[in-house]
Scaffold this motif. Structure first.
Motif, PDB file in Angstrom:
ATOM      1  N   VAL A   1       0.832  -1.206   0.000  1.00  0.00           N
ATOM      2  CA  VAL A   1       0.000   0.000   0.000  1.00  0.00           C
ATOM      3  C   VAL A   1       0.871   1.263   0.000  1.00  0.00           C
ATOM      4  O   VAL A   1       0.452   2.321  -0.480  1.00  0.00           O
ATOM      5  N   LYS A   2       2.098   1.126   0.494  1.00  0.00           N
ATOM      6  CA  LYS A   2       3.004   2.282   0.504  1.00  0.00           C
ATOM      7  C   LYS A   2       3.261   2.797  -0.913  1.00  0.00           C
ATOM      8  O   LYS A   2       3.544   3.988  -1.105  1.00  0.00           O
ATOM      9  N   ARG A   3       3.158   1.928  -1.906  1.00  0.00           N
ATOM     10  CA  ARG A   3       3.356   2.371  -3.286  1.00  0.00           C
ATOM     11  C   ARG A   3       2.221   3.298  -3.726  1.00  0.00           C
ATOM     12  O   ARG A   3       2.448   4.299  -4.419  1.00  0.00           O
ATOM     13  N   ILE A   4       1.009   2.964  -3.317  1.00  0.00           N
ATOM     14  CA  ILE A   4      -0.129   3.813  -3.638  1.00  0.00           C
ATOM     15  C   ILE A   4       0.011   5.168  -2.942  1.00  0.00           C
ATOM     16  O   ILE A   4      -0.229   6.225  -3.545  1.00  0.00           O
ATOM     17  N   VAL A   5       0.396   5.134  -1.664  1.00  0.00           N
ATOM     18  CA  VAL A   5       0.562   6.381  -0.916  1.00  0.00           C
ATOM     19  C   VAL A   5       1.634   7.252  -1.569  1.00  0.00           C
ATOM     20  O   VAL A   5       1.473   8.473  -1.681  1.00  0.00           O
ATOM     21  N   ALA A   6       2.726   6.635  -1.995  1.00  0.00           N
ATOM     22  CA  ALA A   6       3.794   7.399  -2.651  1.00  0.00           C
ATOM     23  C   ALA A   6       3.284   8.070  -3.921  1.00  0.00           C
ATOM     24  O   ALA A   6       3.632   9.230  -4.210  1.00  0.00           O
ATOM     25  N   ARG A   7       2.454   7.375  -4.690  1.00  0.00           N
ATOM     26  CA  ARG A   7       1.907   7.975  -5.914  1.00  0.00           C
ATOM     27  C   ARG A   7       0.967   9.138  -5.582  1.00  0.00           C
ATOM     28  O   ARG A   7       0.963  10.161  -6.273  1.00  0.00           O
TER      29      ARG A   7
ATOM     30  N   ARG B   1      -2.016  14.823  -3.962  1.00  0.00           N
ATOM     31  CA  ARG B   1      -3.409  14.582  -3.606  1.00  0.00           C
ATOM     32  C   ARG B   1      -3.585  14.559  -2.090  1.00  0.00           C
ATOM     33  O   ARG B   1      -2.776  13.972  -1.362  1.00  0.00           O
ATOM     34  N   SER B   2      -4.679  15.155  -1.620  1.00  0.00           N
ATOM     35  CA  SER B   2      -4.915  15.273  -0.182  1.00  0.00           C
ATOM     36  C   SER B   2      -5.201  13.930   0.479  1.00  0.00           C
ATOM     37  O   SER B   2      -5.032  13.780   1.687  1.00  0.00           O
ATOM     38  N   GLU B   3      -5.640  12.935  -0.296  1.00  0.00           N
ATOM     39  CA  GLU B   3      -5.963  11.631   0.293  1.00  0.00           C
ATOM     40  C   GLU B   3      -4.755  10.961   0.928  1.00  0.00           C
ATOM     41  O   GLU B   3      -4.905  10.031   1.733  1.00  0.00           O
ATOM     42  N   ALA B   4      -3.555  11.417   0.599  1.00  0.00           N
ATOM     43  CA  ALA B   4      -2.357  10.840   1.219  1.00  0.00           C
ATOM     44  C   ALA B   4      -2.188  11.291   2.652  1.00  0.00           C
ATOM     45  O   ALA B   4      -1.598  10.576   3.463  1.00  0.00           O
ATOM     46  N   SER B   5      -2.693  12.467   2.991  1.00  0.00           N
ATOM     47  CA  SER B   5      -2.395  13.024   4.304  1.00  0.00           C
ATOM     48  C   SER B   5      -3.610  13.243   5.182  1.00  0.00           C
ATOM     49  O   SER B   5      -3.524  13.122   6.405  1.00  0.00           O
ATOM     50  N   LEU B   6      -4.764  13.562   4.586  1.00  0.00           N
ATOM     51  CA  LEU B   6      -5.933  13.938   5.381  1.00  0.00           C
ATOM     52  C   LEU B   6      -7.094  12.986   5.149  1.00  0.00           C
ATOM     53  O   LEU B   6      -7.411  12.649   4.006  1.00  0.00           O
ATOM     54  N   PRO B   7      -7.756  12.549   6.229  1.00  0.00           N
ATOM     55  CA  PRO B   7      -9.036  11.861   6.054  1.00  0.00           C
ATOM     56  C   PRO B   7     -10.132  12.885   5.797  1.00  0.00           C
ATOM     57  O   PRO B   7      -9.917  14.090   5.954  1.00  0.00           O
ATOM     58  N   ARG B   8     -11.317  12.395   5.418  1.00  0.00           N
ATOM     59  CA  ARG B   8     -12.396  13.350   5.175  1.00  0.00           C
ATOM     60  C   ARG B   8     -12.843  14.014   6.468  1.00  0.00           C
ATOM     61  O   ARG B   8     -13.140  15.196   6.500  1.00  0.00           O
ATOM     62  N   ARG B   9     -12.895  13.212   7.560  1.00  0.00           N
ATOM     63  CA  ARG B   9     -13.206  13.793   8.869  1.00  0.00           C
ATOM     64  C   ARG B   9     -11.896  14.243   9.500  1.00  0.00           C
ATOM     65  O   ARG B   9     -11.005  13.433   9.734  1.00  0.00           O
ATOM     66  N   VAL B  10     -11.792  15.522   9.784  1.00  0.00           N
ATOM     67  CA  VAL B  10     -10.568  16.106  10.326  1.00  0.00           C
ATOM     68  C   VAL B  10     -10.817  16.522  11.772  1.00  0.00           C
ATOM     69  O   VAL B  10     -11.773  17.250  12.060  1.00  0.00           O
ATOM     70  N   HIS B  11      -9.968  16.066  12.679  1.00  0.00           N
ATOM     71  CA  HIS B  11     -10.112  16.381  14.097  1.00  0.00           C
ATOM     72  C   HIS B  11      -9.350  17.659  14.429  1.00  0.00           C
ATOM     73  O   HIS B  11      -8.210  17.842  14.025  1.00  0.00           O
ATOM     74  N   ARG B  12     -10.005  18.535  15.165  1.00  0.00           N
ATOM     75  CA  ARG B  12      -9.417  19.788  15.581  1.00  0.00           C
ATOM     76  C   ARG B  12      -9.509  19.906  17.101  1.00  0.00           C
ATOM     77  O   ARG B  12     -10.185  19.080  17.752  1.00  0.00           O
ATOM     78  N   PRO B  13      -8.897  20.906  17.717  1.00  0.00           N
ATOM     79  CA  PRO B  13      -8.909  20.991  19.183  1.00  0.00           C
ATOM     80  C   PRO B  13     -10.298  21.185  19.768  1.00  0.00           C
ATOM     81  O   PRO B  13     -10.539  20.824  20.912  1.00  0.00           O
ATOM     82  N   TRP B  14     -11.205  21.715  18.972  1.00  0.00           N
ATOM     83  CA  TRP B  14     -12.554  22.002  19.461  1.00  0.00           C
ATOM     84  C   TRP B  14     -13.564  20.923  19.104  1.00  0.00           C
ATOM     85  O   TRP B  14     -14.716  20.949  19.542  1.00  0.00           O
ATOM     86  N   GLY B  15     -13.180  19.953  18.263  1.00  0.00           N
ATOM     87  CA  GLY B  15     -14.098  18.913  17.810  1.00  0.00           C
ATOM     88  C   GLY B  15     -13.641  18.331  16.489  1.00  0.00           C
ATOM     89  O   GLY B  15     -12.508  17.906  16.351  1.00  0.00           O
TER      90      GLY B  15
END
Length: 489
Positions: free
Chosen positions: A350-356, A362-376
Motif C-alpha cells: 500500500v506504501k506504493r499507492i501512498v507514494a503515488r 493529492r490530499s488523500e495521502a495526508s488527510l481523512p475526510r473527517r478532520v479532528h481539531r482541538p474544538w471537535g
C-alpha cells in the motif's frame, strides 16, 4: 518503592494502513483492536503497572506537534489529561524522542526506570504483558538496558530479530538482526534463540543517557540543547524548534541497542525477556486480519459489510454498506473518500499507492475526510465549483477562533445543540433548526455554550474555498494567524 515513568512514543506518521491511516491521522489514533485507540491502549497498559512495589508516574507522551490536539483529546477520554505532552516540531526518530523523555523524567532530580513503548501496537493478553514488563523493570534496576523479545509464531520477514544467549527468563542479547529473508526466518524459528524485536525498552533514564552519550554524543548533545531551550504551554512542552531541526535522526536500535552487544568493551549490557502476550505492531492490513476475530471461513468483518462465499478476507467498512462475493485472501477497506482493494499477502505494498498520491499532491495521502481539531471535528460532505458543505461538531464548552475570510461567505444551520455566534458586533444564540449567515469579510466566531455536542451544517460559497483563506484574531488554542494543515479554524 521503584519509581516508574511510562513513555509513549507517539510521533509516528506512518501510512501503512491507508486509507484509514493518513499522514495527519496515523494508525495510533485508530481503534483497530477494541473500543479504544492503539494510543489509548498503550497508555492504559503502562498506567496499570502500579502497585506491588512500583510507583507509576504520569505518562510522558512524545508526539508530533501536528497531532497535539488529538493526543490531548484521546488522553482526556481515558482520564489521563494530566500527562505531559512533549511535542516535536519535526520527527527525528525514536532515539531523540526517548532522550527528550529521559531528560524530562530527570527534571525533578530523580532517576526513574523508563518503560518506553510505541503507541501503535496491540496485545491480546494484558496480564502476560504486565508480567513481562515487571520482570524487565526488575532487570533494569541495576542499569542494564532491557528490551522485550516477542516469542515468534511464524517465520516473519517483516520484523527485526533479537538473538539472545544464556538460560532463564532474563537473557543477554548477543545481537540485533535485520529483517531476514524467508529461509533465514525459518532457521531462526527452528533455532529457538531468536525473538521478534518489539521496540519496547525498559531502562533507567541515566543509563540511556550514558549509553547515548557514549555511542552517539552528537544526538545526546543536540537533544540536550533542544530540551534546554524548551517552552511550556499548559500541557504542552515544546523543545526549541531550531535545535530540534539540528538533531540527527536515528532509531533507538541503531543509536544504542545494536552497538552495545557489538562493542562489549564499552561496558553496556543489553538484556531481554520473552513477551508472549499476543503482540502485534499492526504494520499492515494483513496483521489487522490476523489479530481480529474471524468467522469459520477465516473472514474478518468490521462495520456494515456482507460477505458471501469468501475466505480469509478482511472487509473494513466505515461509511456505507460494503458487499463482497467470492473473494479469497483479499483486503477491502472503505472510507468516505477512498477504497482499497488488495491481495492480503501484498498489503505491505500500500506504501506504493501512498507514494503515488504524495507525488501527485493529492490530499488523500495526508488527510481523512473527517478532520479532528482541538474544538471537535469537521467532515467535508460535498464540494463543487464555488461551494463546499461541511458537517461540524463542536465539543461542549469549546470555542473556535475569532476569524474572517477574504473570499467566502458561510451559512450555518444548527442540527443539534445550541450555538453561540459572534458576527461583527452582534452576538446571538442559535438553536436547533435555526440558521445564520456570515458575510464575506466579516469577523465571526462559533462557540458551544451547552453541555452536549453542537452539530451544524456549514455551506461555504465564494470564489476561493481553500482552508488557507483565514485570518485569526483570537484563538483559545495558541494557533497563529494563518492556517494549519487540514485546518478548519
Amino acid at each position: 518503592m521503584q519509581q516508574i515513568v511510562p513513555v509513549i512514543l507517539a510521533g509516528g506518521s506512518g501510512t501503512r494502513l491507508w486509507p484509514l491511516s493518513r499522514a495527519l491521522y496515523p494508525k495510533q489514533f485508530l481503534a483497530l483492536a477494541g473500543p479504544q485507540t492503539l494510543f489509548q491502549q498503550a497508555v492504559l497498559r503502562l498506567v496499570a503497572l502500579g502497585g506491588d512495589g512500583l510507583a507509576v508516574g504520569a505518562p510522558l507522551v512524545v508526539g508530533n506537534e501536528e497531532h497535539r490536539f488529538m493526543l490531548l483529546e484521546q488522553l482526556r477520554e481515558i482520564g489521563q489529561a494530566h500527562s505531559p505532552l512533549l511535542l516535536e516540531p519535526a520527527g527525528r526518530n525514536t532515539a531523540p524522542a526517548l532522550t527528550l523523555a529521559a531528560l524530562a523524567a530527570q527534571a525533578d532530580g530523580g532517576d526513574p526506570v523508563l518503560v518506553a513503548t510505541p503507541a501503535d501496537q496491540t496485545v491480546t493478553d494484558d496480564a502476560a504483558f504486565a508480567a513481562a514488563l515487571r520482570g524487565a523493570i526488575e532487570a533494569a534496576a541495576d542499569g542494564s538496558l532491557v528490551t522485550l523479545g516477542v516469542v515468534p509464531t511464524r517465520p516473519e520477514t517483516g520484523f527485526g530479530y533479537i538473538h539472545a544467549g544464556g538460560e532463564g527468563p532474563v537473557r543477554t542479547v548477543r545481537a540485533f538482526v535485520e529483517k531476514p529473508d524467508l529461509a533465514t526466518a525459518e532457521r531462526y524459528l527452528a533455532d529457538g534463540g531468536y525473538a521478534w524485536n518489539s521496540g519496547i525498552f525498559v531502562l533507567r533514564a541515566s543509563a540511556w543517557l550514558r549509553a547515548l552519550a557514549h555511542f552517539r554524543p552528537d544526538i545526546e548533545a543536540a537533544t540536550r540543547r533542544a530540551w534546554d531551550g524548551r517552552g511550556t504551554d499548559a500541557s504542552f512542552v515544546r523543545p526549541d524548534k531550531a535545535a530540534v531541526a539540528a538533531i540527527p535522526s536515528e532509531s533507538i536500535d541503531y543509536a544504542v541497542m545494536e552497538p552495545c552487544p557489538a562493542r562489549p568493551q564499552a561496558g553496556f549490557v543489553v538484556r531481554t525477556l520473552a513477551l508472549d502476550a499476543g503482540w502485534s505492531d499492526l504494520g499492515a492490513w494483513d496483521a489487522v486480519w490476523q489479530v481480529g476475530a474471524r468467522d469459520a471461513d477465516g473472514n474478518r468483518v468490521h462495520g456494515d459489510a456482507l460477505v458471501e462465499d469468501s475466505r480469509n478476507t478482511l472487509v473494513h467498512a466505515t461509511h456505507r454498506l460494503v458487499a463482497a462475493i467470492g473473494l479469497d485472501n483479499v483486503v477491502v477497506i472503505e472510507t468516505p473518500d477512498a477504497v482499497l482493494v488488495a491481495d492480503r499477502e501484498r498489503s505491505q505494498d500500500v506504501k506504493r499507492i501512498v507514494a503515488r498520491l504524495q507525488d501527485s499532491g493529492r490530499s488523500e495521502a495526508s488527510l481523512p475526510r473527517r478532520v479532528h481539531r482541538p474544538w471537535g471535528w469537521y467532515d467535508s460532505v460535498d464540494a463543487g465549483p464555488r461551494f463546499q458543505v461541511k458537517r461540524i461538531c463542536v465539543n461542549p464548552g469549546a470555542t473556535l477562533s475569532l476569524q474572517m475570510h477574504h473570499h467566502r461567505a458561510e451559512h450555518w444551520i444548527v442540527v443539534s445543540g445550541t450555538a453561540e455566534v459572534t458576527c461583527g458586533e452582534r452576538r446571538m444564540l442559535i438553536s436547533e433548526n435555526q440558521s445564520t449567515y456570515i458575510p464575506l469579510g466579516e469577523r465571526h466566531r462559533l462557540a458551544n455554550p451547552g453541555a452536549i455536542p453542537l452539530e451544524i451544517i456549514e455551506v461555504q460559497s465564494g470564489s476561493y474555498l481553500g482552508e488557507d483563506d483565514i485570518v485569526r484574531f483570537e484563538d483559545t488554542y495558541g494557533r497563529a494567524g494563518g492556517a494549519e494543515p487540514g485546518d478548519k479554524p
